[in-house]
Design an enzyme around this catalytic site. Structure first.
Site, PDB file in Angstrom:
ATOM      1  N   ASP A   1     -20.924  22.009 -12.113  1.00  0.00           N
ATOM      2  CA  ASP A   1     -19.961  23.090 -12.333  1.00  0.00           C
ATOM      3  C   ASP A   1     -18.658  22.614 -12.987  1.00  0.00           C
ATOM      4  O   ASP A   1     -17.903  23.416 -13.511  1.00  0.00           O
ATOM      5  CB  ASP A   1     -19.613  23.780 -11.009  1.00  0.00           C
ATOM      6  CG  ASP A   1     -20.757  24.620 -10.471  1.00  0.00           C
ATOM      7  OD1 ASP A   1     -21.773  24.752 -11.177  1.00  0.00           O
ATOM      8  OD2 ASP A   1     -20.635  25.137  -9.350  1.00  0.00           O
TER       9      ASP A   1
ATOM     10  N   MET B   1     -25.029  28.872 -14.075  1.00  0.00           N
ATOM     11  CA  MET B   1     -24.401  28.489 -12.803  1.00  0.00           C
ATOM     12  C   MET B   1     -22.880  28.515 -12.932  1.00  0.00           C
ATOM     13  O   MET B   1     -22.333  28.550 -14.031  1.00  0.00           O
ATOM     14  CB  MET B   1     -24.899  27.122 -12.359  1.00  0.00           C
ATOM     15  CG  MET B   1     -26.259  27.187 -11.695  1.00  0.00           C
ATOM     16  SD  MET B   1     -26.749  25.612 -11.002  1.00  0.00           S
ATOM     17  CE  MET B   1     -28.112  26.149  -9.963  1.00  0.00           C
ATOM     18  N   GLY B   2     -22.229  28.430 -11.801  1.00  0.00           N
ATOM     19  CA  GLY B   2     -20.774  28.467 -11.760  1.00  0.00           C
ATOM     20  C   GLY B   2     -20.345  29.345 -10.620  1.00  0.00           C
ATOM     21  O   GLY B   2     -20.127  30.542 -10.761  1.00  0.00           O
TER      22      GLY B   2
ATOM     23  N   GLY C   1     -17.421  19.234  -1.247  1.00  0.00           N
ATOM     24  CA  GLY C   1     -17.820  19.209   0.173  1.00  0.00           C
ATOM     25  C   GLY C   1     -18.068  17.794   0.643  1.00  0.00           C
ATOM     26  O   GLY C   1     -17.558  17.374   1.703  1.00  0.00           O
TER      27      GLY C   1
ATOM     28  N   GLY D   1     -19.867  16.362  -4.496  1.00  0.00           N
ATOM     29  CA  GLY D   1     -18.870  17.324  -4.931  1.00  0.00           C
ATOM     30  C   GLY D   1     -17.762  17.478  -3.902  1.00  0.00           C
ATOM     31  O   GLY D   1     -17.541  16.590  -3.070  1.00  0.00           O
TER      32      GLY D   1
ATOM     33  N   ARG E   1     -27.500  18.965   2.516  1.00  0.00           N
ATOM     34  CA  ARG E   1     -26.172  19.504   2.818  1.00  0.00           C
ATOM     35  C   ARG E   1     -25.847  19.267   4.293  1.00  0.00           C
ATOM     36  O   ARG E   1     -25.173  20.065   4.936  1.00  0.00           O
ATOM     37  CB  ARG E   1     -26.097  20.969   2.437  1.00  0.00           C
ATOM     38  CG  ARG E   1     -26.290  21.218   0.935  1.00  0.00           C
ATOM     39  CD  ARG E   1     -25.842  22.592   0.515  1.00  0.00           C
ATOM     40  NE  ARG E   1     -26.301  22.959  -0.817  1.00  0.00           N
ATOM     41  CZ  ARG E   1     -25.652  22.651  -1.947  1.00  0.00           C
ATOM     42  NH1 ARG E   1     -24.538  21.970  -1.910  1.00  0.00           N
ATOM     43  NH2 ARG E   1     -26.134  23.047  -3.108  1.00  0.00           N
TER      44      ARG E   1
ATOM     45  N   HIS F   1     -31.858  26.779 -11.502  1.00  0.00           N
ATOM     46  CA  HIS F   1     -31.880  25.331 -11.283  1.00  0.00           C
ATOM     47  C   HIS F   1     -32.402  24.529 -12.468  1.00  0.00           C
ATOM     48  O   HIS F   1     -32.308  23.289 -12.451  1.00  0.00           O
ATOM     49  CB  HIS F   1     -32.689  25.020 -10.019  1.00  0.00           C
ATOM     50  CG  HIS F   1     -32.004  25.515  -8.785  1.00  0.00           C
ATOM     51  ND1 HIS F   1     -32.103  26.813  -8.358  1.00  0.00           N
ATOM     52  CD2 HIS F   1     -31.164  24.898  -7.922  1.00  0.00           C
ATOM     53  CE1 HIS F   1     -31.372  26.974  -7.277  1.00  0.00           C
ATOM     54  NE2 HIS F   1     -30.794  25.824  -6.985  1.00  0.00           N
TER      55      HIS F   1
ATOM     56  N   THR G   1     -20.600  17.108  -9.997  1.00  0.00           N
ATOM     57  CA  THR G   1     -20.921  18.536  -9.966  1.00  0.00           C
ATOM     58  C   THR G   1     -21.234  19.037 -11.375  1.00  0.00           C
ATOM     59  O   THR G   1     -20.495  18.718 -12.321  1.00  0.00           O
ATOM     60  CB  THR G   1     -19.795  19.416  -9.382  1.00  0.00           C
ATOM     61  OG1 THR G   1     -19.918  20.733  -9.917  1.00  0.00           O
ATOM     62  CG2 THR G   1     -18.417  18.923  -9.732  1.00  0.00           C
TER      63      THR G   1
HETATM   64  N1  LIG Z   1     -14.631  19.911   5.140  1.00  0.00           N
HETATM   65  C1  LIG Z   1     -15.806  19.343   5.445  1.00  0.00           C
HETATM   66  N2  LIG Z   1     -15.909  18.514   6.505  1.00  0.00           N
HETATM   67  C2  LIG Z   1     -17.076  17.922   6.828  1.00  0.00           C
HETATM   68  N3  LIG Z   1     -18.207  18.087   6.158  1.00  0.00           N
HETATM   69  C3  LIG Z   1     -18.159  18.880   5.095  1.00  0.00           C
HETATM   70  C4  LIG Z   1     -16.973  19.560   4.679  1.00  0.00           C
HETATM   71  N4  LIG Z   1     -17.253  20.291   3.593  1.00  0.00           N
HETATM   72  C5  LIG Z   1     -18.549  20.071   3.345  1.00  0.00           C
HETATM   73  N5  LIG Z   1     -19.081  19.211   4.232  1.00  0.00           N
HETATM   74  C6  LIG Z   1     -20.451  18.719   4.302  1.00  0.00           C
HETATM   75  O1  LIG Z   1     -20.823  18.091   3.093  1.00  0.00           O
HETATM   76  C7  LIG Z   1     -22.009  18.701   2.594  1.00  0.00           C
HETATM   77  C8  LIG Z   1     -21.974  18.656   1.105  1.00  0.00           C
HETATM   78  O2  LIG Z   1     -21.041  19.603   0.617  1.00  0.00           O
HETATM   79  P1  LIG Z   1     -21.506  20.735  -0.396  1.00  0.00           P
HETATM   80  O3  LIG Z   1     -22.758  21.350   0.123  1.00  0.00           O
HETATM   81  O4  LIG Z   1     -20.332  21.589  -0.719  1.00  0.00           O
HETATM   82  O5  LIG Z   1     -21.911  19.868  -1.637  1.00  0.00           O
HETATM   83  P2  LIG Z   1     -20.974  19.211  -2.693  1.00  0.00           P
HETATM   84  O6  LIG Z   1     -20.916  17.768  -2.417  1.00  0.00           O
HETATM   85  O7  LIG Z   1     -19.657  19.905  -2.761  1.00  0.00           O
HETATM   86  O8  LIG Z   1     -21.829  19.481  -3.982  1.00  0.00           O
HETATM   87  P3  LIG Z   1     -22.027  20.916  -4.707  1.00  0.00           P
HETATM   88  O9  LIG Z   1     -21.224  21.935  -3.945  1.00  0.00           O
HETATM   89  O10 LIG Z   1     -21.511  20.651  -6.068  1.00  0.00           O
HETATM   90  O11 LIG Z   1     -23.474  21.140  -4.618  1.00  0.00           O
HETATM   91  C9  LIG Z   1     -21.965  20.126   3.165  1.00  0.00           C
HETATM   92  O12 LIG Z   1     -23.198  20.723   3.283  1.00  0.00           O
HETATM   93  C10 LIG Z   1     -21.353  19.908   4.533  1.00  0.00           C
HETATM   94  O13 LIG Z   1     -22.310  19.630   5.513  1.00  0.00           O
HETATM   95  O1  LIG Z   2     -29.262  26.335  -4.805  1.00  0.00           O
HETATM   96  P1  LIG Z   2     -28.350  25.293  -4.277  1.00  0.00           P
HETATM   97  O2  LIG Z   2     -28.887  23.915  -4.387  1.00  0.00           O
HETATM   98  O3  LIG Z   2     -27.825  25.614  -2.921  1.00  0.00           O
HETATM   99  O4  LIG Z   2     -27.059  25.245  -5.213  1.00  0.00           O
HETATM  100  C1  LIG Z   2     -26.537  26.318  -5.927  1.00  0.00           C
HETATM  101  C2  LIG Z   2     -25.097  26.020  -6.248  1.00  0.00           C
HETATM  102  O5  LIG Z   2     -24.930  24.703  -6.732  1.00  0.00           O
HETATM  103  C3  LIG Z   2     -24.120  24.717  -7.881  1.00  0.00           C
HETATM  104  O6  LIG Z   2     -24.943  24.501  -8.974  1.00  0.00           O
HETATM  105  C4  LIG Z   2     -23.190  23.541  -7.913  1.00  0.00           C
HETATM  106  O7  LIG Z   2     -22.244  23.598  -6.928  1.00  0.00           O
HETATM  107  C5  LIG Z   2     -23.471  26.105  -7.916  1.00  0.00           C
HETATM  108  O8  LIG Z   2     -23.120  26.554  -9.189  1.00  0.00           O
HETATM  109  C6  LIG Z   2     -24.539  26.933  -7.271  1.00  0.00           C
HETATM  110  O9  LIG Z   2     -24.010  28.080  -6.639  1.00  0.00           O
HETATM  111 MG   LIG Z   3     -19.605  22.081  -2.885  1.00  0.00          MG
END
Ligand SMILES: Nc1ncnc2c1ncn2[C@@H]1O[C@H](COP(=O)(O)OP(=O)(O)OP(=O)(O)O)[C@@H](O)[C@H]1O
Ligand SMILES: O=P(O)(O)OC[C@H]1O[C@](O)(CO)[C@@H](O)[C@@H]1O
Ligand SMILES: [Mg+2]
Length: 342
Positions: free
Chosen positions: A128, A170-171, A105, A103, A72, A272, A126
Site C-alpha cells: 500500500d 488495493m489500498g 501493525g 507493516g 497476523r 491478491h 507494505t
Molecule cells: N499495536 C499493536 N500491538 C501489538 N500487536 C499489534 C499491534 N498492531 C498490530 N499488531 C499485531 O501485528 C500483526 C501484524 O499487523 P497487521 O496485520 O496490521 O500487518 P502489517 O504488518 O501492518 O502489514 P499489512 O497491514 O500491510 O498487511 C497484527 O495482526 C497484530 O496481531
Molecule cells: O486479505 P488480507 O491478507 O487480510 O489483506 C488485505 C489488505 O492487505 C493490504 O493489501 C495491505 O495492507 C490492504 O490493502 C488490504 O486491505
Molecule cells: Mg497493517
C-alpha cells in the site's frame, strides 16, 4: 551472534529478497548466524524456527511470497505471548536479536516489545506504500506494475464493447496504488480513500470521456468512499485482527455509474493478484538493500529503529517516526492527477 528474522502481516513481493540480503550481508560481512521464525510473530511466540544458512536463501530474491510464512498473530496474546515469555524463548533458542519485516501493525508490536527491552530492528513492508518515514516500500512498485498491466487489458476489452470499466485495486487507507496505476494506464477517474467524491462527479467524468469517443476507465482503491458513505465498503466480515475486510466497492459503483450515464459498466477486483508473483527489479534491489542495512543496524545495536529509503540512500529512523502518521496521498498529487480526469 545469532539473528532471528520474521515476516508478518500481509505478504508482499520482495520479502524473500530482504531475507537473502540480510543473510548474505550477515554471513559475509559480520560472520553471524541466522534463523527464521515461521509465520510471523506466531513463530516468535511458539519458538518455531528454521535455520537459515546461505544455501537456504540461494536464488530466492525473485520469488514472491515469503519462505518463512506470515500471519497476523498478536505477540502479546496467548499463554506464551508477551515480552517476558518471548525473552525466555529467545534465550532458550540462543537468539540475540530480531529483524521484524512488516507493516505498521508489525512495527507497532515491535515497538512495544522493544520498549519492554527486547532487541528488535524493523524493515518496513507494505504494497500500500502507506508507511511514513520511508519514500517507498518494496512491493509497491510490483503491485503498481501488476495493476497497470491488468488495467491495460481491461482497457482493450472496454474499448471493443464501448463499455465503462471499473478496476478496483488495493489500498485500505491510502490511494497510492490507485494513483500510480491509474495515471500509468490513463484512467478517466481515480478514486482514493483520501478524497471522497460524489456519484454525480464520477458520472460526469465518465460521460465526458464517452462523449470524446473513449471507453471510460475508472480506477478505485478498495478504501474509497463516496461523499454519501460513512465507512469503506465491507461485505466479508472481519480479519483475524478484527478489522473489516475491504473489497467490493467497484461492484457497488458499477450499477450506479450505469444508471447515471446509460453506459454499460463492468467492474473487476484485482485483489491478491497484486500481492503475488515475482517482484520487479526495483523492488528486488530496494528489498535486498534494506535487508543488508537491517543487519548493519543490528550490529550497531540500534534497537527500536527501522531501515528506510530516503532519496536513494538507506537510512535509519525510529519506529515512532514511521508509526505517528500514515503516508497519505498529498492533495497536490491528487490535484495533479485530476487534471487528466474526464
Ligand atoms: N499495536 C499493536 N500491538 C501489538 N500487536 C499489534 C499491534 N498492531 C498490530 N499488531 C499485531 O501485528 C500483526 C501484524 O499487523 P497487521 O496485520 O496490521 O500487518 P502489517 O504488518 O501492518 O502489514 P499489512 O497491514 O500491510 O498487511 C497484527 O495482526 C497484530 O496481531
Ligand atoms: O486479505 P488480507 O491478507 O487480510 O489483506 C488485505 C489488505 O492487505 C493490504 O493489501 C495491505 O495492507 C490492504 O490493502 C488490504 O486491505
Ligand atoms: Mg497493517
Amino acid at each position: 551472534m545469532k539473528i532471528g528474522i520474521l515476516t508478518s502481516g500481509g505478504d508482499c513481493p520482495g520479502l524473500n529478497a530482504v531475507i537473502r540480503g540480510a543473510v548474505l550481508n550477515g554471513i559475509k560481512t559480520h560472520n553471524v548466524e541466522f534463523v527464521g521464525f515461521l509465520d510471523g510473530w506466531r513463530g516468535v511466540v511458539d519458538g518455531d524456527v528454521i535455520d537459515l544458512p546461505r544455501t537456504r536463501v540461494r536464488g530466492i530474491s525473485k520469488q514472491g511470497g515469503t519462505i518463512l510464512g506470515t500471519s497476523r498473530t498478536n505477540p502479546f496474546e496467548g499463554p506464551n505471548g508477551g515480552p517476558e515469555n518471548i525473552r525466555k524463548t529467545l534465550e532458550r533458542l540462543g537468539i540475540d536479536a530480531v529483524i521484524a519485516i512488516g507493516g505498521e501493525g508489525t512495527l507497532a508490536a515491535a515497538q512495544r516489545l522493544t520498549d519492554a527491552g527486547l532487541k528488535i530492528v524493523g524493515v518496513p513492508k507494505t504494497v500500500d506504500n502507506d508507511l511514513d518515514a520511508t519514500d517507498f516500500t518494496f512491493g509497491f512498485d510490483t503491485a503498481v506494475q501488476i495493476a497497470t498491466e491488468a488495467i491495460d487489458r481491461l482497457r482493450t476489452t472496454g474499448e471493443s464493447h464501448h463499455r465503462c470499466m471499473v478496476a478496483e485495486v488495493m489500498g485500505r487507507h491510502v490511494g497510492w496504488i490507485a494513483l500510480h496505476s491509474g495515471m500509468a494506464s490513463g484512467a478517466h477517474a481515480i478514486l482514493i480513500p483520501e478524497k471522497p467524491v460524489s456519484l454525480d462527479q464520477i458520472a460526469q467524468w465518465v460521460t465526458e470521456a464517452r462523449d470524446r469517443g473513449r471507453a471510460p476507465l475508472v480506477v478505485v482503491a478498495e478504501g474509497f468512499v463516496t461523499t454519501d458513505m460513512e465507512a469503506p465498503h465491507s461485505e466479508r466480515g472481519l480479519d483475524s485482527f478484527g478489522r473489516p475486510r475491504l473489497g467490493g466497492i467497484g461492484e457497488l459503483l458499477a450499477p450506479e455509474i450505469e444508471a447515471r450515464t446509460g453506459i454499460e459498466t463492468r467492474a473487476t477486483v484485482l485483489g491478491h493478484i497484486q500481492r503475488g508473483g515475482v517482484p520487479t527489479a526495483f523492488d528486488r534491489v530496494l528489498a535486498t538493500r534494506l535487508g543488508m542495512a537491517a543487519v548493519d543496524s543490528v550490529m550497531d545495536g540500534l534497537w527500536g529503529t527501522m531501515v528506510s529509503l530516503h532519496g536513494t540512500d538507506i537510512v535509519r529512523v525510529g519506529f515512532e517516526k514511521a508509526l505517528d502518521n500514515l503516508k497519505t496521498v498529498p492533495e497536490h498529487r491528487y490535484d495533479e492527477a485530476a487534471i487528466l480526469f474526464g
